[in-house]
Design an enzyme around this catalytic site. Sequence first.
Site, PDB file in Angstrom:
ATOM      1  N   SER A   1       0.841  -1.201   0.000  1.00 17.51           N
ATOM      2  CA  SER A   1       0.000   0.000   0.000  1.00 17.51           C
ATOM      3  C   SER A   1       0.872   1.244   0.000  1.00 17.51           C
ATOM      4  O   SER A   1       2.020   1.215   0.487  1.00 17.51           O
ATOM      5  CB  SER A   1      -0.913   0.018   1.230  1.00 17.51           C
ATOM      6  OG  SER A   1      -1.571   1.261   1.366  1.00 17.51           O
TER       7      SER A   1
ATOM      8  N   TYR B   1      -2.985  -0.556  10.363  1.00 20.43           N
ATOM      9  CA  TYR B   1      -2.940  -0.876   8.936  1.00 20.43           C
ATOM     10  C   TYR B   1      -1.603  -0.454   8.336  1.00 20.43           C
ATOM     11  O   TYR B   1      -0.944  -1.228   7.624  1.00 20.43           O
ATOM     12  CB  TYR B   1      -4.095  -0.176   8.216  1.00 20.43           C
ATOM     13  CG  TYR B   1      -4.156  -0.430   6.725  1.00 20.43           C
ATOM     14  CD1 TYR B   1      -4.724  -1.595   6.219  1.00 20.43           C
ATOM     15  CD2 TYR B   1      -3.665   0.508   5.819  1.00 20.43           C
ATOM     16  CE1 TYR B   1      -4.789  -1.824   4.852  1.00 20.43           C
ATOM     17  CE2 TYR B   1      -3.722   0.294   4.448  1.00 20.43           C
ATOM     18  CZ  TYR B   1      -4.283  -0.880   3.972  1.00 20.43           C
ATOM     19  OH  TYR B   1      -4.356  -1.102   2.623  1.00 20.43           O
TER      20      TYR B   1
END
Length: 680
Positions: free
Chosen positions: A557, A570
Site C-alpha cells: 500500500s 494498517y
Amino acid sequence: MPGETFHDTVDALIVRSNRLGADPRNTNYAGGNTSAKGERTDPVTGEPTGLLWVKGSGGDLGTLTPAGLAVLRLDRLRSLVNVYPGEDREDEMVAAFDHCLFGKGGAAPSIDTAMHGLVDAPHVDHLHPDSGIAVATAADGPSLTRKIFGDRVVWVPWRRPGFQLGLDIAAVRRGHPDAIGVILGGHGITAWGATSGECEANSRFIIETAARYIDEHGRAEPFGPVVHPLLPVEERRDRAAALFPVVRGLASTDRPQVGHYTDSDVVLDFVSRERLAELAALGTSCPDHFLRTKVRPLVLDLPPSAPLDDVIARLRELHEEYRADYRAYYERHAGADSPAIRGADPAIVLVPGVGMFSFGANKQTARVAGEFYVNAINVMRGAEALSRYAPIDESEKFRIEYWALEEAKLQRMPRPKPLATRVAFVTGGGSGIGRAIAHRLAAEGACVVVADRDASAAATVAKELGGTDVAVAVTVDVTDEAAVTAAVKAAVLAFGGVDLVVNNAGLSVSKPLLETSSGDWDRQHGVMARGSFLVSREAARVLVAQGMGGDIVYIASKNAVFAGPNNVAYGAAKADQAHQVRLLAVELGGHGIRVNGINPDGVVRGSGIFSGGWGAQRAAVYGVPESELGAYYAQRTILKREVLPEHVANAVFALTAGDLSHTTGLHIPVDAGVAAAFLR
C-alpha cells in the site's frame, strides 16, 4: 439418402458424433473421426452434387459442431485415386484435399479424410476404443478378430494413417460386402452403415463385443501380482504433493510444463503390479496415444516405502537416463528432413503407490495426456489378458511422432500467451483487487488458484475464469498455518506446482492510536504480516523444489511508506509487508525467485476492504460522503485519476510477464501519483 436434406444428414452426423465421443469407452478425447455422405445443389451448376461431411483436423467428437466439419466434393475426392503417387509420397494428398473442398469455411481436412471418402458406404466411423485397440495390438490380432467377430469384422494390417490406408479399407469393403467394419492393426476400428443409426450401432457392436470377449475369456491378472502395496489416501496425496514440484521441474527441463495428477483405480492398480516396468517400456501403440504421451513413460523403480529423499534422488537419475534414451531414439530414426527434436523430457511419470503425473503445455493438454495413458493401460490389460501386447514398431512410432504433417499442425498452433504454463496462487482472490488480478492472470494464460476465506466467493471467481483446466478455488484463512499449508498442497495437486504468488489478502480498521485495540492490531497484522509470511514460506518450498524460478508479489500500500492519519495498525502491517519484499528478494534470489511489491492507493470501487467498512471510516476521516471517496482520492493525486482494481492487476502482470526479468526488490506505486509516497 433419397428424400433426405443435407441438414438432416449433418444433424444426424453431429448427434451420432457427440454420443460416441461422450463415452470414453468408444474413443479418446479428440480421437477418431466420423462422416456422412449426401447431396447438395451446386450453386454454380444448379445440379445435385455428392458431398462428404467429415470431422476436421484437431476436433473432438464429443463436442463437435457443424463448424468442425470439413465438406468435400465426392467426385473430386475420389478422382484423387487417379493421381495418387504411391505410399512414399502420400503426404502430398493432404494438400490435394484442399482442392476438393465445397464452398467456403469449414474445418481443415484431416489425414483420415481418404478413409471416409473412399469407403463406399453413406456413413463411416473411425474410433479408438480401448477394447478395439486391445485386439488391434494383440500379437495374434488377426486370429482373434476372426474368433471374436467371424466374417463381420475384417483385420487390416498396420499402416500409417493416410491415403493408402483409405484405399486398403475401401478394398475390404468391396471384397467383404457382409462386413460391418475392420480392426486396424495397432490402431483402432472403422465401421460403416447405410444410415447414421446403423453405422453407430455397428461401431458399438464392435466395441462392446470386443470388451465382452475380453471380460469372458481374458486371464484375471495380466499385469502380474501386486508387488507395491498402495499408500493410504492421505499419505498418498501427501507424497504426491511432495514429489510433484520436483517431477514438474524435471519435466520442464526443455520447456515449462503444467502438470496433472491421477490416482484413479486403473492407474493405481497398474503401478502396483510386477510387470509395470516391462509393459511400460513397450510404450503405447495407437498414434493418438503416443503423440500425447511420448513413446514411453518414466517409471520409478523404488517401492512406496522408500524414503522421500531417496525417491527424489532416484527420480533425478532416472530423468537423466530418460533424456539420454529419448535422444538416442531420435538419433536412431531421424533423417535429414526430420523435424528437430521437440524435447527429451517425459510426458508421463509413473510412481508406485502414488499414481501418475502427466505434463503438457497447458492444463488441458496435461490432463488429456493422462487420460490417454489410462487408455493405454486399458489396452495393455486387454491385449495381455487375451494374448501378448505387441504395439507397433518403434520406427513406426517415430515416423508418426516426427511426421511432417504433425509438425505442420504444431506450427499452426497460436503463439502461447505471456503467462502460459505458469501457475498463480492469489490470496484474497474472491473479490476486489484479488478478483481483478485472478482475471488478468488467467486472461494472459496462467492457471490460477483462487484462495479466499470466503469459499463461495472463491468458487464463483474460479468458475468465472473457465473451469478446472484454468482455475480452482481453495478456502484458506491466511492466519492459519495448517490451512495455508493445505491450500498450497491443493494448488500443487491441481497444477503440479506454483510459479507466481500474489499476497493480496487484507483488511483494515481505521482508528486513531488511542482507539486502536490490541485486537485491531493483531487482526490486521495476522492477515497481512503473518499471512503474507506464511503464504510466501509455503510457496517458496514449492518454488525451490521446482527449480524453475518464480515470482512473489506483495500487494502492499501507499500507506507502507506514507504516514496517513488514524491508521497505525494498517500502516504498520503494510510496512511489514513492504520490508518482507526486500528481505525475501535477497534470500530467494539465488533460486531465481523474484520478489516485488505494489503500492496501490485509493482503490474504492470494487474493493472488498472499502466495502467492508474501511471506506466509511476513511470518508469520515476526510470529511467527505462515502460515495465520493474515490473522487476525493483522485483529486489529491498528480494525475487526478481514480485507481481501480484492474490497474493493480495490470501492475502484477507487468511484473510477472517476463519483460522485467531482472527486477526484484522493487515497489511499484499504483496511486495515480502521490508525491508524499514517492520512494526514495
